[in-house]
Design an enzyme around this catalytic site. Structure first.
Site, PDB file in Angstrom:
ATOM      1  N   GLU B  83       0.672  -1.054  -0.077  1.00  0.00           N
ATOM      2  CA  GLU B  83      -0.199   0.019   0.205  1.00  0.00           C
ATOM      3  C   GLU B  83       1.091   1.223  -0.090  1.00  0.00           C
ATOM      4  O   GLU B  83       0.320   2.459   0.063  1.00  0.00           O
ATOM      5  CB  GLU B  83      -0.833  -0.090   1.211  1.00  0.00           C
ATOM      6  CG  GLU B  83      -0.449   0.017   2.346  1.00  0.00           C
ATOM      7  CD  GLU B  83      -0.708   1.244   3.109  1.00  0.00           C
ATOM      8  OE1 GLU B  83      -1.697   1.603   3.481  1.00  0.00           O
ATOM      9  OE2 GLU B  83       0.494   2.041   3.312  1.00  0.00           O
ATOM     10  N   CYS B 115      -3.141  -4.535   3.855  1.00  0.00           N
ATOM     11  CA  CYS B 115      -2.100  -5.549   4.446  1.00  0.00           C
ATOM     12  C   CYS B 115      -1.951  -6.689   3.786  1.00  0.00           C
ATOM     13  O   CYS B 115      -1.418  -7.664   4.416  1.00  0.00           O
ATOM     14  CB  CYS B 115      -2.115  -5.645   5.995  1.00  0.00           C
ATOM     15  SG  CYS B 115      -1.959  -3.938   6.636  1.00  0.00           S
ATOM     16  N   HIS B 237      -2.139 -12.151  10.263  1.00  0.00           N
ATOM     17  CA  HIS B 237      -1.779 -10.774  10.075  1.00  0.00           C
ATOM     18  C   HIS B 237      -1.518 -10.017  11.638  1.00  0.00           C
ATOM     19  O   HIS B 237      -2.389 -10.288  12.363  1.00  0.00           O
ATOM     20  CB  HIS B 237      -2.801 -10.088   9.153  1.00  0.00           C
ATOM     21  CG  HIS B 237      -2.482  -8.579   9.343  1.00  0.00           C
ATOM     22  ND1 HIS B 237      -1.212  -8.125   8.788  1.00  0.00           N
ATOM     23  CD2 HIS B 237      -3.156  -7.620   9.664  1.00  0.00           C
ATOM     24  CE1 HIS B 237      -1.091  -6.827   9.088  1.00  0.00           C
ATOM     25  NE2 HIS B 237      -2.222  -6.537   9.561  1.00  0.00           N
TER      26      HIS B 237
END
Ligand SMILES: [Zn+2]
Lengths: 134, 348
Positions: B83, B115, B237
């Protein structure tokens, strides 16, 4: 630097592309089209070789003023490096404590941002070096 | 026909600068100890002035190629998920391709999915290898994320990336199955031209991270009939050090399965690099026959779940230096230097 000028030098900036004389075996960086020693005899016998990026520091200097591209990094280290293939080149030594930079220290190349043509222009990438820790 | 594809090699890069959560809290008059403990983040990585997503991607990709002696010319696809691509228009993958000498014959595009863009890249190159379109494919997840000064995200938004080479020969971890869970959930976003992202505060937790991570994880385990106890390692994550432990517990994983891949307490949230870097830390110590579970999360929102089995080829990979050693070799900076490095100081 203009976009075409940067683009032409990408192979040497990104991958340390050098030339080797097919007659005497001398390696040059930046690459040459003709060997300085063998002259005309080397024409058509120059090969392209990539340097490994390994070498050692011949001498260095800690800069407290300097080019605008590096001003946010000052004081910074610029060194003359002898590559393991022979050619010497000048480059910034990054990610180190200045006390650890010594003549003869082993270094390896890393890929870094070298310059930015303002906030809207091209970003130039290329080689810098870091100390090799054993 | 051999349709199996998996990870043939991996590489990683984490910038060497760190700032402690307590140092950030000091500047904003917050209780640093409480914040650091609440997030389970001690410090986060900070990219040097000359580092960005392209440089991190190139370093990670070169490491992956070098440790298996793979010529960049054999890489037929490069997908970089981030990103924080350096250019709004001009793909990071083109820079990586030239830097590893894959140019000009390779499939390429940059990806963005907050992400989870790095794990989306893994799914794409894995599919291309399986279909026979390419011999080797390179998937990268890397970021140098920015957070607004004083925002809660500032304690975690960090930098780092991982690269994986997928192929059919010399596979060190077979990718057995992958599954994705995707919805339209506005928990975190950044509009074109905006320097810092916006987010929905507490909304980023339950309906976002937890729902999607569990959704993809359960979807994958149901699909192949596995349970958490079938896995030696699991990595999720890690926007902070707390969420991945919580979601792991909700799914039925034990803490010891999560410890190896949990890096956010030491480096913060590397965004697209986060779960991929956790996977690298696991591959640094995994042994033949071990099974790895991974689930990413990207705001917006979606999760990609993966099931890997480590093969005997892992013994052929040079693993003398580890990601955790790279992370330990760091230099701390204070908030003033950090502000200069991250270009937070206004000069015009
Ligand atoms: Zn010559």
């Amino acid at each position: 630097m203009s976009a075409p000028g940067y683009w032409r030098e990408i192979p040497q900036r990104y991958n340390l592309l050098a030339s080797r004389c097919g007659v005497c075996g001398d390696v040059d960086f930046p690459p040459r089209v003709m060997c300085q020693k063998c002259r005309r005899e080397s024409i058509g016998r120059m090969e392209r070789v990539g340097l490994s990026g390994r070498g050692n520091i011949v001498t260095y200097s800690i800069l407290h003023t300097g080019m605008p591209a590096f001003s946010d990094q000052k004081p910074y280290v610029i060194a003359i490096i002898e590559t393991e293939e022979g050619p010497r080149l000048t480059a910034q030594i990054v990610d180190c404590r200045h006390d650890d930079v010594k003549i003869g220290a082993n270094v390896k190349s890393v890929f870094r941002k070298v310059n930015e043509d303002g906030k809207e222009g091209i970003i130039s990438y290329g080689y810098k070096f870091t100390l090799v820790k054993e | 026909m051999n349709n199996a594809s998996g990870i043939v090699s991996y590489g990683y890069n984490v910038p060497r600068y760190r700032i402690r959560a307590e140092e950030i809290a000091r500047v904003w008059g917050a209780d640093g100890k409480r914040i650091s403990k609440g997030l389970n983040v001690i410090e986060k990585s900070v990219p040097g002035i000359d580092e960005d997503t392209a440089t991190i991607s190139v370093e990670a990709a070169r490491m992956a190629l070098k440790r298996r002696g793979i010529d960049g010319k054999r890489v037929g696809a490069i997908f970089v998920g981030s990103e924080s691509h350096p250019y709004a228009v001009k793909p990071t993958g083109t820079i990586v391709g030239e830097a590893i000498c894959a140019s000009p014959e390779f499939y390429c595009a940059d990806l963005e999915f907050a992400c989870k863009a790095g794990t989306a890249a893994m799914q794409i190159v894995h599919s291309m290898v399986m279909s026979g379109m390419i011999e080797y494919g390179l998937a990268i997840g890397a970021d140098t994320s920015q957070a607004a000064p004083g925002d809660t995200l500032e304690y975690t938004a960090s930098a780092g990336g991982a690269a994986f080479i997928f192929g059919k020969e010399g596979v060190i971890a077979n990718l057995n199955t992958t599954a994705s869970f995707t919805t339209d959930t506005p928990d975190f976003w950044r509009r074109e031209g905006a320097h810092y992202p916006s987010h929905g505060g507490r909304f980023t937790g339950e309906p976002a991270y937890f729902k999607h991570t569990q959704g993809a994880a359960r979807m994958l385990m149901e699909k192949i009939g596995t349970t958490p106890s079938d896995y030696d390692y699991a990595v999720f994550h890690q926007p902070n050090g707390k969420f991945p432990l919580e979601v792991g517990r909700m799914l039925g994983f034990e803490k010891k399965q999560l410890d190896t891949g949990l890096l956010s307490p030491l480096i913060g949230n590397t965004y697209s690099g986060a779960s991929p870097l956790g996977l690298c830390a696991i591959l640094d110590e995994a042994k033949e026959g071990q099974r790895i579970f991974m689930t990413s999360y990207g705001s917006g929102a979606g999760s990609d779940a993966f099931d890997f089995t480590v093969t005997g080829e892992i013994g052929k990979v040079d693993r003398k230096k580890t990601l955790r050693e790279m992370i330990a070799d760091c230099e701390r900076v204070d908030y003033a230097i950090y502000s200069k490095m991250r270009e937070k100081l206004r000069r015009d």
